[in-house]
Design a protein around this motif. Structure first.
Motif, PDB file in Angstrom:
ATOM      1  N   PRO A 162      45.248  39.038  42.973  1.00 17.33           N
ATOM      2  CA  PRO A 162      44.548  39.946  42.058  1.00 17.33           C
ATOM      3  C   PRO A 162      43.842  39.131  40.980  1.00 17.33           C
ATOM      4  CG  PRO A 162      46.919  39.993  41.655  1.00 17.33           C
ATOM      5  CD  PRO A 162      46.698  39.151  42.874  1.00 17.33           C
ATOM      6  N   ARG A 163      42.664  39.588  40.576  1.00 13.78           N
ATOM      7  CA  ARG A 163      41.927  38.888  39.524  1.00 13.78           C
ATOM      8  C   ARG A 163      42.494  39.281  38.177  1.00 13.78           C
ATOM      9  NH1 ARG A 163      36.696  37.805  41.588  1.00 13.78           N
ATOM     10  NH2 ARG A 163      36.142  37.016  39.539  1.00 13.78           N
ATOM     11  N   VAL A 164      42.537  38.332  37.253  1.00 14.17           N
ATOM     12  CA  VAL A 164      43.037  38.637  35.910  1.00 14.17           C
ATOM     13  C   VAL A 164      41.990  38.234  34.875  1.00 14.17           C
ATOM     14  CG1 VAL A 164      45.440  38.269  36.612  1.00 14.17           C
ATOM     15  CG2 VAL A 164      44.163  36.413  35.530  1.00 14.17           C
ATOM     16  N   THR A 165      42.081  38.885  33.719  1.00 11.10           N
ATOM     17  CA  THR A 165      41.186  38.528  32.619  1.00 11.10           C
ATOM     18  C   THR A 165      41.751  37.298  31.902  1.00 11.10           C
ATOM     19  OG1 THR A 165      42.397  39.879  31.026  1.00 11.10           O
ATOM     20  CG2 THR A 165      40.603  40.956  32.252  1.00 11.10           C
ATOM     21  N   ARG A 166      40.904  36.696  31.072  1.00 13.21           N
ATOM     22  CA  ARG A 166      41.368  35.560  30.249  1.00 13.21           C
ATOM     23  C   ARG A 166      42.545  35.992  29.375  1.00 13.21           C
ATOM     24  NH1 ARG A 166      35.401  33.406  28.246  1.00 13.21           N
ATOM     25  NH2 ARG A 166      34.905  32.251  30.144  1.00 13.21           N
ATOM     26  N   ALA A 167      42.458  37.166  28.795  1.00 12.89           N
ATOM     27  CA  ALA A 167      43.533  37.640  27.910  1.00 12.89           C
ATOM     28  C   ALA A 167      44.841  37.802  28.688  1.00 12.89           C
ATOM     29  CB  ALA A 167      43.125  38.960  27.252  1.00 12.89           C
ATOM     30  N   ALA A 168      44.744  38.367  29.885  1.00 12.43           N
ATOM     31  CA  ALA A 168      45.957  38.569  30.685  1.00 12.43           C
ATOM     32  C   ALA A 168      46.541  37.235  31.142  1.00 12.43           C
ATOM     33  CB  ALA A 168      45.639  39.446  31.896  1.00 12.43           C
ATOM     34  N   THR A 173      37.883  33.256  37.838  1.00  7.24           N
ATOM     35  CA  THR A 173      37.426  33.267  39.228  1.00  7.24           C
ATOM     36  C   THR A 173      38.642  33.140  40.146  1.00  7.24           C
ATOM     37  OG1 THR A 173      37.232  30.885  39.434  1.00  7.24           O
ATOM     38  CG2 THR A 173      35.308  32.059  38.535  1.00  7.24           C
ATOM     39  N   ALA A 174      38.398  33.381  41.425  1.00  6.16           N
ATOM     40  CA  ALA A 174      39.495  33.295  42.395  1.00  6.16           C
ATOM     41  C   ALA A 174      40.073  31.885  42.440  1.00  6.16           C
ATOM     42  CB  ALA A 174      38.985  33.703  43.781  1.00  6.16           C
ATOM     43  N   TRP A 195      42.262  31.082  38.604  1.00  6.78           N
ATOM     44  CA  TRP A 195      43.566  31.672  38.281  1.00  6.78           C
ATOM     45  C   TRP A 195      44.727  30.897  38.910  1.00  6.78           C
ATOM     46  CZ3 TRP A 195      46.923  33.583  35.364  1.00  6.78           C
ATOM     47  CH2 TRP A 195      47.927  34.467  35.759  1.00  6.78           C
ATOM     48  N   PRO A 196      44.712  30.583  40.205  1.00 10.79           N
ATOM     49  CA  PRO A 196      45.823  29.773  40.731  1.00 10.79           C
ATOM     50  C   PRO A 196      45.861  28.361  40.149  1.00 10.79           C
ATOM     51  CG  PRO A 196      44.193  30.228  42.447  1.00 10.79           C
ATOM     52  CD  PRO A 196      43.820  31.068  41.276  1.00 10.79           C
ATOM     53  N   HIS A 197      44.709  27.803  39.854  1.00 10.79           N
ATOM     54  CA  HIS A 197      44.662  26.488  39.216  1.00 10.79           C
ATOM     55  C   HIS A 197      45.330  26.544  37.846  1.00 10.79           C
ATOM     56  CE1 HIS A 197      41.992  22.778  38.025  1.00 10.79           C
ATOM     57  NE2 HIS A 197      43.259  22.475  38.153  1.00 10.79           N
ATOM     58  N   TYR A 198      45.013  27.583  37.087  1.00 12.36           N
ATOM     59  CA  TYR A 198      45.611  27.763  35.758  1.00 12.36           C
ATOM     60  C   TYR A 198      47.121  27.927  35.873  1.00 12.36           C
ATOM     61  CZ  TYR A 198      46.404  29.603  31.051  1.00 12.36           C
ATOM     62  OH  TYR A 198      46.864  29.798  29.776  1.00 12.36           O
ATOM     63  N   GLN A 199      47.552  28.764  36.810  1.00 16.28           N
ATOM     64  CA  GLN A 199      49.001  28.977  36.978  1.00 16.28           C
ATOM     65  C   GLN A 199      49.703  27.659  37.297  1.00 16.28           C
ATOM     66  OE1 GLN A 199      48.235  32.220  39.892  1.00 16.28           O
ATOM     67  NE2 GLN A 199      49.954  33.238  38.872  1.00 16.28           N
TER      68      GLN A 199
END
Ligand code: GLN
Length: 286
Positions: free
Chosen positions: A8-14, A52-53, A56-60
């Motif tokens: 799922p896509r998330v916002t910067r805030a989320a 972006t797709a 998000w996984p990179h950030y996690q």
């Protein structure tokens, strides 16, 4: 055809809110700035932008590595030091804010010298050498390190900063090099943690190169090597200036005095511990 995202896509805030369960607010934000390649102002202005797709996984993944203790500087590949932005890899120690005080003291000692000759021994990322070279364009700075991998990080930093008054040299302390006419300043933040100190296994530190942290002995070997080079490398009137551990001030001062340095002076860090010692080779030194 309808495409369905695997995640799922998330916002910067989320994303930030998620990250704060795992790491502190500042690191969460700095990692998001790195992932989004934007500044804090943009994050605040547009909190509802979707990652972006790929982001998000990179950030996690980065947040979880930080949570496991990897230094932020290694995750983002850079660190700030004395107003410089330095490339940093696991081949070099992450520059510490207290070492900025060492640079400030070095600059004070070099005041009044038109074109000082300086050597930074154990330069690592080049932090001290490059900060001095940037502040004193007339200085000639030699950055020495035993680690070829560290020297290539220092070289990248020198070239990015465009500093043409810095030379690099691969050596153990004073082995195999000499600056004709001698040095006005030898400065070093050497490996000084005793081999038995549990701090070596601590948060962040355990990811850093052991070679940059400890001598594998009592933590004083670097100071012995530096003191041994005074007569061959320091000009009369020149200074030997080092950072050291909070409980090493008396030992370093003893080595400096035994090497004939006079005066010998110490300075404290912000917590009030003596963390730096300087000694001057007397003008009439034999
Ligand atoms: N100040 C660093 C630390 O405590 C050690 C740096 C060094 O050994 N030169 O993690």
């Amino acid at each position: 055809l309808i495409r369905v995202d695997a995640q799922p896509r998330v916002t910067r805030a989320a994303a930030l809110q998620w990250a704060r369960q795992h790491t502190d607010r500042l690191d969460a934000r700095l990692l998001l700035e790195f992932i989004c390649q934007c500044r804090q102002a943009a994050l605040i202005a547009d909190p509802d932008v979707l990652l972006t797709a790929a982001q998000w996984p990179h950030y996690q993944a980065l947040v979880m590595r930080r949570a496991a203790g990897e230094p932020l500087a290694y995750l983002v590949g850079e660190a700030g030091f004395y107003g410089l932005n330095l490339a940093v890899t696991p081949d070099v120690l992450v520059p510490r804010p207290e070492t900025e005080d060492l640079v400030a003291w070095a600059l004070e000692l070099m005041q009044g010298l038109f074109a000082p000759q300086i050597a930074d021994l154990g330069t690592g990322s080049g932090a001290i050498a490059l900060a001095l070279a940037q502040a004193r364009p007339n200085a000639r700075v030699l950055a020495v390190d035993i680690s070829p991998a560290a020297l290539s990080v220092a070289t990248v930093n020198r070239d990015r900063l465009g500093l043409d008054n810095v030379a690099l040299c691969c050596a153990s302390w004073f082995d195999g090099w000499v600056v004709p006419g001698g040095l006005d300043l030898i400065v070093s933040n050497p490996p000084y943690i005793p081999a038995t100190d549990p701090h070596l296994g601590g948060d962040g530190v355990r990811y850093e190169p052991l070679l940059a942290l400890t001598d594998g002995a009592d933590g004083l070997n670097a100071y012995r090597a530096l003191a041994a080079g005074v007569s061959a490398h320091l000009k009369p009137g020149g200074w030997l200036l080092v950072e050291h551990g909070h409980d090493q001030s008396a030992a370093v001062a003893g080595l400096w005095q035994a090497a004939g340095l006079d005066p010998v002076m110490a300075r404290q860090d912000l917590s009030g511990n003596p963390r730096m010692t300087a000694g001057q080779r007397p003008e009439a030194s034999t």
